[in-house]
Write an enzyme that holds these catalytic residues in place. Structure first.
Site, PDB file in Angstrom:
ATOM      1  N   ARG A  63      -1.964   0.225 -11.487  1.00 15.42           N
ATOM      2  CA  ARG A  63      -1.839   0.109 -10.027  1.00 15.42           C
ATOM      3  C   ARG A  63      -2.123  -1.318  -9.553  1.00 15.42           C
ATOM      4  NH1 ARG A  63      -5.506   2.323  -5.362  1.00 15.42           N
ATOM      5  NH2 ARG A  63      -3.979   2.600  -3.692  1.00 15.42           N
ATOM      6  N   HIS A  67       0.050  -3.517  -6.942  1.00 14.70           N
ATOM      7  CA  HIS A  67      -0.480  -4.069  -5.686  1.00 14.70           C
ATOM      8  C   HIS A  67      -0.482  -5.594  -5.691  1.00 14.70           C
ATOM      9  CE1 HIS A  67      -2.477  -0.374  -3.643  1.00 14.70           C
ATOM     10  NE2 HIS A  67      -1.402  -0.024  -4.319  1.00 14.70           N
ATOM     11  N   ASN A  92      -6.075  -1.226  -0.106  1.00 12.44           N
ATOM     12  CA  ASN A  92      -6.888  -1.641  -1.261  1.00 12.44           C
ATOM     13  C   ASN A  92      -8.373  -1.358  -1.117  1.00 12.44           C
ATOM     14  OD1 ASN A  92      -4.753  -2.679  -2.798  1.00 12.44           O
ATOM     15  ND2 ASN A  92      -4.850  -4.682  -1.777  1.00 12.44           N
ATOM     16  N   HIS A 191       2.258   7.852 -11.173  1.00 16.95           N
ATOM     17  CA  HIS A 191       1.284   8.855 -10.742  1.00 16.95           C
ATOM     18  C   HIS A 191       1.169  10.011 -11.743  1.00 16.95           C
ATOM     19  CE1 HIS A 191       1.461   7.492  -6.220  1.00 16.95           C
ATOM     20  NE2 HIS A 191       0.944   6.575  -7.025  1.00 16.95           N
TER      21      HIS A 191
END
Ligand code: HEM
Ligand SMILES: *[C@@H]1O[C@H](CO)[C@@H](O)[C@H](O)[C@H]1NC(C)=O
Ligand SMILES: *[C@@H]1O[C@H](CO)[C@@H](O)[C@H](O)[C@H]1NC(C)=O
Ligand SMILES: *[C@@H]1O[C@H](CO)[C@@H](O)[C@H](O)[C@H]1NC(C)=O
Ligand SMILES: *[C@@H]1O[C@H](CO)[C@@H](O)[C@H](O)[C@H]1NC(C)=O
Ligand SMILES: *[C@@H]1O[C@H](CO)[C@@H](O)[C@H](O)[C@H]1NC(C)=O
Length: 328
Positions: A63, A67, A92, A191
């Protein structure tokens, strides 16, 4: 006079053509083969050790790359400390994890080859290793990114998708960074590992905003399980697995869940159940649920696409000494 104009024009054209070539092939898998030949082994060992301590760290590192790349490109801007940092942006804050692991990888890399390898590349390699060590596919990581000089908190707030958004809005955020609908579906398959906090899906369990929850696209026993785990006025920081079937295993069960109305986040389930999905993502979800080889191949392709978002190369940016601060 005329002649030198002509020559100038010619050399300008050549420079332009060469710049085009460089721009098309900025990154390379062997970028550090001379300057840091053991880089890949060093990162692998550190990621292995981090997930031995906590398996969830694999998901967190994956992840982190996402990001990073969605905000000012893959430039490790997400790592910068300071109150104006991306760390404090809504998507975040108290959520994105793994900075200590990036620090420990960076320390190990610096002691082998000082001042050569960017934090942005370390994150890209760590994300690949995290997927592989979770049972997923592998690929050769393109390298040569440099680290950014600024964080972009407002860019993180506006550019990162939220689990409450519609498929159209989420897709637009992918398109804004040069990705497409195939990338939306395949990368959402990330996911298949990791966790999400109750506060990011409890609107699907309780009718507290008059939305008519429980969500009719969440399977009944999953609704009641999650209502117990995440009671009204309970601790929104408690987490549930994004893939109820196999939280630590990188497989295609995420998509099988969607077919069974067992997606955790609204942004997951809408890929299959929303009206918008019919003409856009639903068929892909069905294919991936049925064909893990296709999912793995598309996921790899999309990870490479994501890793190519606006890299800093040449003399742009810098090689940070400490991933948390720009060099002084
Ligand atoms: C499509 C839009 C996406 C949305 C709306 C979204 C949203 C979220 C949310 C809300 C969480 C839980 C965060 C928390 O509880 O603190 C999460 C976790 C996670 N996301 Fe996404 N995400 C998206 C796409 C992606 C992509 C493209 C990747 C990577 C390629 C990714 C990888 C992950 C991973 C691995 C976790 C678990 C992290 C952990 O356990 O630490 N997500 N995501
Ligand atoms: C921050 O991100 C936004 C949205 O991508 C962009 O328009 C802006 O130029 C960025 N600002 C900086 C300082 O990089
Ligand atoms: C998205 O881009 C990939 C190349 O990375 C391409 O193969 C695929 O067909 C595209 N998907 C859509 C829906 O345009
Ligand atoms: C949800 O709440 C609204 C009012 O806030 C109410 O009108 C509606 O009937 C409720 N729906 C369900 C399914 O309980
Ligand atoms: C979640 O944890 C953070 C950080 O520890 C804390 O600031 C916040 O208040 C907690 N949120 C909830 C809903 O308990
Ligand atoms: C899955 O594949 C089988 C055969 O390979 C096919 O009969 C079936 O329709 C497929 N299901 C979906 C949901 O694509």
């Amino acid at each position: 006079m005329k002649m030198s104009n002509c020559l100038n024009g010619y050399s300008w054209l050549m420079t332009f053509l060469m710049l085009c070539l460089v721009a098309r092939s900025q990154l390379a898998t062997d970028f550090y083969s001379q300057t840091c030949p053991n880089l890949l082994q060093i990162v692998r060992k550190q990621v292995q050790s981090a997930i031995k301590t906590e398996m969830r760290m694999a998901a967190s590192l994956l992840r982190l790359h996402f990001h990073d790349c969605f905000v000012n490109g893959c430039d490790a801007s997400v790592c910068l400390d300071g109150s104006d940092g991306e760390k404090f942006a809504a998507p975040n804050l108290n959520s994105v994890r793994g900075f200590e692991v990036v620090d420990s990888i960076k320390t190990a890399v610096e002691s082998a080859c000082s001042g050569v390898v960017s934090c942005a590349d370390i994150i890209a390699i760590a994300a690949r290793d995290a997927v592989l060590l979770s049972g997923g596919p592998t690929w050769k990581v393109l390298l040569g990114r440099r680290d950014g000089l600024v964080a972009n908190q407002s860019g993180a707030n506006s550019g990162l998708p939220s689990p409450f958004e519609s498929l159209a809005v989420i897709t637009a955020k992918f398109v804004a960074v040069g990705l497409n609908l195939t990338d939306v579906v395949s990368l959402s398959g990330a996911h298949t590992i990791g966790q999400a906090k109750c506060l990011l899906f409890s609107n699907r369990l309780f009718n507290f905003s008059g939305t008519g929850a429980p969500d009719t696209t969440m399977e009944d026993t999953m609704v009641s399980d999650l209502q117990s785990l995440c009671p009204l006025n309970g601790d929104g920081n408690i987490t549930a697995p994004l893939d109820r079937n196999s939280v630590d295993l990188f497989d295609n069960h995420y998509y099988k869940n969607l077919l069974n109305e067992k997606g955790l986040l609204s942004s997951d389930q809408i890929l299959f159940s929303s009206d918008e999905a019919v003409a856009t993502t639903k068929t892909r979800v069905e294919q991936y649920s049925n064909d893990s080889t296709l999912f793995f191949a598309d996921f790899v392709n999309s990870m490479i696409n994501m890793g190519n978002i606006h890299p800093l190369t040449g003399s742009s940016g810098e090689i940070r000494k400490n991933c948390r601060v720009v060099n002084s």
